[in-house]
Enzyme design. Structure first.
Site, PDB file in Angstrom:
ATOM      1  N   GLY A  49      12.399  -4.157   1.795  1.00 52.53           N
ATOM      2  CA  GLY A  49      12.432  -2.722   2.041  1.00 52.53           C
ATOM      3  C   GLY A  49      11.539  -2.369   3.213  1.00 52.53           C
ATOM      4  N   GLN A  54       6.463   2.898   8.342  1.00 51.42           N
ATOM      5  CA  GLN A  54       5.906   1.595   8.720  1.00 51.42           C
ATOM      6  C   GLN A  54       6.216   1.219  10.165  1.00 51.42           C
ATOM      7  OE1 GLN A  54       7.685  -0.185   4.954  1.00 51.42           O
ATOM      8  NE2 GLN A  54       5.970  -1.559   5.334  1.00 51.42           N
ATOM      9  N   LEU A  96       5.281  -5.402   3.948  1.00 48.87           N
ATOM     10  CA  LEU A  96       5.289  -5.908   5.320  1.00 48.87           C
ATOM     11  C   LEU A  96       4.111  -5.360   6.127  1.00 48.87           C
ATOM     12  CD1 LEU A  96       9.105  -5.734   6.177  1.00 48.87           C
ATOM     13  CD2 LEU A  96       7.753  -7.736   5.505  1.00 48.87           C
ATOM     14  N   HIS A 137       8.132   1.931  -4.271  1.00 48.32           N
ATOM     15  CA  HIS A 137       7.182   1.447  -3.254  1.00 48.32           C
ATOM     16  C   HIS A 137       7.475   2.116  -1.901  1.00 48.32           C
ATOM     17  CE1 HIS A 137       4.949  -2.058  -1.234  1.00 48.32           C
ATOM     18  NE2 HIS A 137       5.583  -1.461  -0.229  1.00 48.32           N
ATOM     19  N   GLU A 138       8.759   2.143  -1.519  1.00 44.25           N
ATOM     20  CA  GLU A 138       9.113   2.700  -0.199  1.00 44.25           C
ATOM     21  C   GLU A 138       8.929   4.221  -0.179  1.00 44.25           C
ATOM     22  OE1 GLU A 138       9.315   0.593   2.048  1.00 44.25           O
ATOM     23  OE2 GLU A 138       9.674  -1.148   0.769  1.00 44.25           O
ATOM     24  N   HIS A 141       5.489   5.067   0.668  1.00 48.89           N
ATOM     25  CA  HIS A 141       5.189   5.003   2.109  1.00 48.89           C
ATOM     26  C   HIS A 141       5.460   6.352   2.779  1.00 48.89           C
ATOM     27  CE1 HIS A 141       4.098   0.894   3.021  1.00 48.89           C
ATOM     28  NE2 HIS A 141       5.158   0.383   2.411  1.00 48.89           N
TER      29      HIS A 141
END
Ligand code: NI
Length: 173
Positions: A49, A54, A96, A137-138, A141
């Site tokens: 993902g 990011q 990442l 999780h994403e 972000h």
């Protein structure tokens, strides 16, 4: 056909990772051009993902592929959490933007999310397992939150100094 140009990924503790993303106003040519670049960047880095945050684009846009065959890309634009299971489970996560670090985070085991897809159509996604974790999780972000913020202050500070040191060494090399 040329493969899409890869985007540089911001690394924790880069303060830009804490930017709160704005909604995508329209799925226009800029967004349609960004999606393949984000997907190529995610696949190149072997991630499951990637949030636009990011890659220093502060719009509510996420790409995901949790398939083993790496050929099931999902695009979530302006995702809204409609429901999350009360049942939670702690699982190992990585990111990442936090290379080489894995730690346990507790997440709902199932979620329902409404989002636009890459063509701008509204979709409802019912997810469980790894996909549910990845979506949560994403989506964090997009709110400027990195998974290490769920860990203890001690662990987070250790991770911070480790990554800062690794970056300095990389720059010197
Ligand atoms: Ni991440």
């Amino acid at each position: 056909m040329n493969s899409p140009e890869l985007l540089p990924i911001l690394c924790y503790p880069d303060p830009r990772l804490h930017t709160v993303a704005k909604p995508v106003a329209e799925v226009d040519d800029d967004i349609r051009a960004l999606i393949p670049r984000m997907l190529a960047t995610m696949y190149d880095a072997n991630g499951i993902g990637l949030a636009a945050t990011q890659v220093d684009v502060h719009l509510r846009l996420i790409v995901i592929d949790v398939s083993e065959t790496r050929d099931q890309p999902m695009v979530l634009i302006n995702p809204e959490l409609e429901w999350a299971s009360d049942e939670k489970r702690k699982g190992e996560e990585g990111c990442l933007s936090v290379p080489g670090i894995y730690d346990g985070v507790e997440r709902s085991i199932a979620v329902r999310v409404r989002a636009l897809d890459g063509e701008g159509h509204s979709r409802v996604i019912e997810a469980e397992g790894m996909l549910a974790v990845c979506i949560q999780h994403e989506m964090d972000h997009l709110l400027g939150k990195v998974f290490v913020e769920y860990l203890s202050m001690l662990k987070r500070n250790r991770i911070k100094s480790k990554l800062v040191k690794a970056r300095r060494e990389a720059e010197r090399a």
